[in-house]
Motif scaffolding. Sequence first.
Motif, PDB file in Angstrom:
ATOM      1  N   ALA A 195       0.719  -1.308  -0.102  1.00  0.00           N
ATOM      2  CA  ALA A 195       0.240  -0.036   0.119  1.00  0.00           C
ATOM      3  C   ALA A 195       0.901   1.158  -0.014  1.00  0.00           C
ATOM      4  CB  ALA A 195      -0.942   0.061   1.175  1.00  0.00           C
ATOM      5  N   SER A 196       2.354   0.989   0.282  1.00  0.00           N
ATOM      6  CA  SER A 196       3.032   2.393   0.261  1.00  0.00           C
ATOM      7  C   SER A 196       3.412   2.722  -1.160  1.00  0.00           C
ATOM      8  CB  SER A 196       4.217   1.956   1.143  1.00  0.00           C
ATOM      9  OG  SER A 196       5.214   2.953   1.145  1.00  0.00           O
ATOM     10  N   THR A 197       3.736   4.018  -1.381  1.00  0.00           N
ATOM     11  CA  THR A 197       4.339   4.466  -2.850  1.00  0.00           C
ATOM     12  C   THR A 197       5.619   4.143  -2.700  1.00  0.00           C
ATOM     13  OG1 THR A 197       4.126   6.546  -1.904  1.00  0.00           O
ATOM     14  CG2 THR A 197       2.265   6.187  -3.323  1.00  0.00           C
ATOM     15  N   LEU A 198       6.240   3.784  -1.629  1.00  0.00           N
ATOM     16  CA  LEU A 198       7.559   3.605  -1.543  1.00  0.00           C
ATOM     17  C   LEU A 198       8.043   2.274  -1.891  1.00  0.00           C
ATOM     18  CD1 LEU A 198       8.687   5.864   1.235  1.00  0.00           C
ATOM     19  CD2 LEU A 198       8.593   6.498  -1.266  1.00  0.00           C
ATOM     20  N   LYS A 199       9.122   1.833  -2.272  1.00  0.00           N
ATOM     21  CA  LYS A 199       9.639   0.598  -2.508  1.00  0.00           C
ATOM     22  C   LYS A 199       9.586  -0.174  -1.546  1.00  0.00           C
ATOM     23  CE  LYS A 199      12.884   1.698  -6.227  1.00  0.00           C
ATOM     24  NZ  LYS A 199      14.174   2.303  -6.146  1.00  0.00           N
ATOM     25  N   ALA A 200       9.162  -1.350  -1.607  1.00  0.00           N
ATOM     26  CA  ALA A 200       9.109  -2.431  -0.461  1.00  0.00           C
ATOM     27  C   ALA A 200      10.209  -2.561   0.504  1.00  0.00           C
ATOM     28  CB  ALA A 200       8.498  -3.812  -0.946  1.00  0.00           C
ATOM     29  N   GLU A 201      11.313  -2.450  -0.189  1.00  0.00           N
ATOM     30  CA  GLU A 201      12.652  -2.953   0.586  1.00  0.00           C
ATOM     31  C   GLU A 201      12.941  -1.350   1.259  1.00  0.00           C
ATOM     32  OE1 GLU A 201      12.614  -2.921  -2.965  1.00  0.00           O
ATOM     33  OE2 GLU A 201      14.522  -2.140  -3.621  1.00  0.00           O
ATOM     34  N   VAL A 202      12.484  -0.263   1.099  1.00  0.00           N
ATOM     35  CA  VAL A 202      12.666   0.986   1.679  1.00  0.00           C
ATOM     36  C   VAL A 202      11.762   0.997   3.059  1.00  0.00           C
ATOM     37  CG1 VAL A 202      12.300   3.561   1.714  1.00  0.00           C
ATOM     38  CG2 VAL A 202      13.458   2.367  -0.230  1.00  0.00           C
ATOM     39  N   VAL A 203      10.560   0.453   2.993  1.00  0.00           N
ATOM     40  CA  VAL A 203       9.611   0.471   3.920  1.00  0.00           C
ATOM     41  C   VAL A 203       9.283  -0.704   4.924  1.00  0.00           C
ATOM     42  CG1 VAL A 203       8.251   2.579   3.024  1.00  0.00           C
ATOM     43  CG2 VAL A 203       7.566   0.165   2.677  1.00  0.00           C
TER      44      VAL A 203
END
Length: 371
Positions: A119-127
């Motif tokens: 659901a985040s607009t950021l990359k999975a590995e970042v969040v």
Amino acid sequence: MAANRSVLVLPGDGIGPEVMAQVQRVINWFDDKGSVRFDVTEDLAGGACYDTHGVSIRDETMEIAMNTDAVLFGAVGGPKWDDVPREHRPEAGLLRLRKDLDLFANLRPAIVLDAMVGASTLKAEVVQGLDILILRELTSGVYFGQPKGEQTLDDGTVRVVDTQAYTEEEIVRVLRVGFELARKRKNKVHCAEKSNVMETGVFWRQISARVAKEEFPDVEFQHILADNCAMQLIRDPHQFDVIVTDNLFGDILSDEAAMMTGSLGMLPSASLGNPDPVTGKRYAMYEPVHGSAPDIAGEGKANPLAMLLSFAMMLRYSFDLGDDADRVETVVQNVLNEGYRTGDIMQDGCHLVSTEEMGTKLIAELDRTAD
Ligand code: NAI
Ligand code: MG
């Protein structure tokens, strides 16, 4: 069995009562099954209170708020009250609670649950696995500093002023809350200010350095410029644990951090006051970040999880019931992992549920994990 804990419940307007109803079911569950009992008083606030009593919060309600262990607040407002005089607007009740209880420390966690990474607009590995806390000073700074307003200069030029002002005490008390919270988390505090260009920034920097050194030498501490903090949050949010900052930067940084998690319907908050020197009791109010969502009110579409996670914060911070808070948070994760979603967080392959059905899944999961 521990003593009852008193809670003032103010569901408010719009989806406030709908999401609060699901929390009430969880409170009842604890009453029935858990070792914790609550004395709940419910009252009107916001537009609902104005319709009945002509004010957005009553003096009687404020009296209860001052004598209760914690306030659980839904949301207030809506187009119905757009033309109500300013002092009786729904949000006036909320502002009065914050002001009279002197709730100066606003805790805004940004947590990315595994099921919500997409659901985040950021990359999975970042969040992935993110768990940070923005601590915003809530009762001072540029939103309240004087002078404020329009001036006309001698040559007729109109000039508008806001004033950023902080006393030492206002900075120290919010920093202390931040350091104490960090000790129960990853033991790291960043203090965000603009000491490169603002006098108040220099003051924040000096005071935070002193408080860190003299009172919390065991906690890792770093200064950060607020604009750099905004960038670092997006680049590598995992470097943070607790970020303490003023009212204006906190408003912005907390919204930025919140959006890394994806959805408004998932975001809890807490606002704390100073502990009473004699009793140790601290005024506290817990509320979801979202508003009354008039566009979906009454349709059973509201996501009750932000409200429920606010209740979990109440368990943790007002009642020191960390295990029970963990239990509520785990149940939320499990229900999401099973694929149940309200409309606002719906993803492909998941099951769409109503507010009420989400509550039912949560209760079932509480039952299942209680054995
Ligand atoms: P909002 O947070 O009420 O809604 C923004 C959008 O997010 C809407 O599309 C809404 O449907 C959706 N949304 C919000 N919470 C949701 C949830 N739990 N589940 C599913 N979807 C959700 O903000 P908006 O529209 O700016 O304000 C609406 C009213 O709420 C206004 O009267 C405003 O003043 C008031 N408000 C009250 C707050 C409070 O009581 N603390 C905070 C923010 C707004
Ligand atoms: Mg904001």
